[in-house]
Design a protein around this motif. Sequence first.
Motif, PDB file in Angstrom:
ATOM      1  N   THR A   7      16.093   7.438  12.634  1.00 51.11           N
ATOM      2  CA  THR A   7      15.008   7.346  11.875  1.00 51.11           C
ATOM      3  C   THR A   7      14.229   8.950  12.179  1.00 51.11           C
ATOM      4  O   THR A   7      14.164   9.565  10.745  1.00 51.11           O
ATOM      5  N   ARG A  61       5.476   8.610   2.115  1.00 57.18           N
ATOM      6  CA  ARG A  61       6.813   8.590   1.643  1.00 57.18           C
ATOM      7  C   ARG A  61       7.457   7.070   1.553  1.00 57.18           C
ATOM      8  O   ARG A  61       7.942   6.454   0.617  1.00 57.18           O
ATOM      9  N   LYS A  62       7.133   6.411   2.756  1.00 59.07           N
ATOM     10  CA  LYS A  62       7.607   5.265   3.153  1.00 59.07           C
ATOM     11  C   LYS A  62       6.852   3.920   2.345  1.00 59.07           C
ATOM     12  O   LYS A  62       7.354   3.156   1.935  1.00 59.07           O
ATOM     13  N   VAL A  63       5.605   4.256   2.265  1.00 56.00           N
ATOM     14  CA  VAL A  63       4.922   3.326   1.427  1.00 56.00           C
ATOM     15  C   VAL A  63       5.102   3.169  -0.162  1.00 56.00           C
ATOM     16  O   VAL A  63       5.318   2.186  -0.522  1.00 56.00           O
ATOM     17  N   ARG A  64       5.491   4.386  -0.603  1.00 57.53           N
ATOM     18  CA  ARG A  64       5.634   4.576  -1.989  1.00 57.53           C
ATOM     19  C   ARG A  64       7.186   4.116  -2.358  1.00 57.53           C
ATOM     20  O   ARG A  64       7.457   3.644  -3.205  1.00 57.53           O
ATOM     21  N   ALA A  65       8.164   4.308  -1.078  1.00 57.92           N
ATOM     22  CA  ALA A  65       9.283   3.486  -1.243  1.00 57.92           C
ATOM     23  C   ALA A  65       9.232   2.061  -1.436  1.00 57.92           C
ATOM     24  O   ALA A  65      10.083   1.515  -2.062  1.00 57.92           O
ATOM     25  N   GLU A  66       8.528   1.657  -0.608  1.00 61.26           N
ATOM     26  CA  GLU A  66       8.289   0.157  -0.596  1.00 61.26           C
ATOM     27  C   GLU A  66       7.503  -0.323  -1.806  1.00 61.26           C
ATOM     28  O   GLU A  66       7.690  -1.554  -2.127  1.00 61.26           O
ATOM     29  N   ASN A  67       6.540   0.510  -2.317  1.00 62.21           N
ATOM     30  CA  ASN A  67       5.769   0.048  -3.203  1.00 62.21           C
ATOM     31  C   ASN A  67       5.700   1.190  -4.444  1.00 62.21           C
ATOM     32  O   ASN A  67       4.457   1.671  -4.132  1.00 62.21           O
ATOM     33  N   GLN A  70       2.200   2.329  -5.524  1.00 59.06           N
ATOM     34  CA  GLN A  70       0.812   2.667  -4.883  1.00 59.06           C
ATOM     35  C   GLN A  70       0.704   4.068  -5.276  1.00 59.06           C
ATOM     36  O   GLN A  70       1.567   4.868  -4.611  1.00 59.06           O
ATOM     37  N   HIS A 146      -4.121   2.433  -0.217  1.00 59.40           N
ATOM     38  CA  HIS A 146      -3.578   2.326   1.140  1.00 59.40           C
ATOM     39  C   HIS A 146      -3.903   3.153   2.163  1.00 59.40           C
ATOM     40  O   HIS A 146      -4.179   4.260   1.816  1.00 59.40           O
ATOM     41  N   HIS A 155       4.741   4.435  10.733  1.00 57.84           N
ATOM     42  CA  HIS A 155       5.399   5.706  10.008  1.00 57.84           C
ATOM     43  C   HIS A 155       4.918   6.962  10.462  1.00 57.84           C
ATOM     44  O   HIS A 155       5.560   8.120  10.268  1.00 57.84           O
TER      45      HIS A 155
END
Length: 415
Positions: A7, A61-67, A70, A146, A155
């Motif tokens: 990761t 980046r990860k929040v937007r990938a999941e949602n 957002q 968020h 993250h």
Amino acid sequence: MDDFADTALATTARMRGLFPATPLQRNDFLSARYDADIWLKREDLSPVRSYKIRGAFNAMRKVRAENPDQDLFVCASAGNHAQGVAFVCRHFDVKGVIFMPVTTPQQKIGKTRTFGGDNIEIRLVGDYFDDTLASAQAFCAEAGGHFLSPFDDEHVIEGQSSVAVEILADLDAPPDLVIMPVGGGGLSSGMTRYFRLMSPGTALVYVEPAGGASLTAALAAGEPVTLPKVDSFVDGAAVARIGQRTFSVLSGVPPEDVLTAPEDRICITILEMLNVEGIVLEPAGALSINVLDDLAERIRGRRVVCVTSGGNFDFERLPEVKERAQRFSGVKKYFILRLPQRPGALRDFLEMLGPDDDISRFEYLKKSARNFGSVLIGIETSSAANFTTLLAKLDAADFVYQDITSNQTLAEFLI
């Protein structure tokens, strides 16, 4: 390879679309001084002059990938985290609301606004950070945003680990020792996880400001604890309580590998790096270099990397930094001197000063006394040893004086 290492490598690669790797530079000046091979990981040269852009980028980046829907992000910060969030909000073209204390210097507000542009809104709320944080979290819950934590977020920790990835990628062999600053623990826990996996032979040393040693306190208690008082001078690392997630990584660190740096001594490092090397470091950014003296025997002949975590230094603080450095090194002192009210008394005192002694402050504190007058006097000199000579002369001449250099109460009111 461990999932975290995978990761970290993938996260670092994605960052190249936002900014290039920060330089890892050998420093000849420090290497010669300590008879070692010393390198500086220049996080002060990131686009926002600190490593905080890394964690903010990865978390967003990860929040937007999941949602993907957002598009509102909220944070509370008076410094580097705010600037990192602002920069990344503009990169992803999302809305950011950044809460800052009312007391935040205009320079920091202006830089945050410059990085974020029209994508961010700055709200000044509260005289103290706790009030600012509470307002930010309440707004975030109400608006459906968020909340971006400055350090206690998986993250964010992954994002900060990219500093370690770049260090190992830039060297032909792993370093013997890496020195890193600790505040809330985001940077140190991310780097620690990666080094433990990919270079277990590299020794790790952690540095906290003496007035905000939250990791030291947590290791002693076996869990995160809230410090009763924090000296905010090292504002990039002065945290009252280390994060729960970050401490889960750092809980096994040997206490002897966690050093504390006195705030006034850090000022010496800031000035030296500025004057000798032309490197601008904020107090937190100078932490890793500041403890090299403490490690001098341990690092001789070894390859050492110091993480200079930030360079957001407000030059309006320079007079204070110089003052604190001089006091710590013993070349500047303040006295309250009882001066006889007779002709020639002041001349008698002045004749005791050596050729390198300069008066930087002279102020009568009480002018109505008939026999004696109290004088606040500041003296700068070239060597701390000169004060031994001066005080011996004052004692021999029966002058009455009080050294108030380290008296915080008197210094606050008089100096």
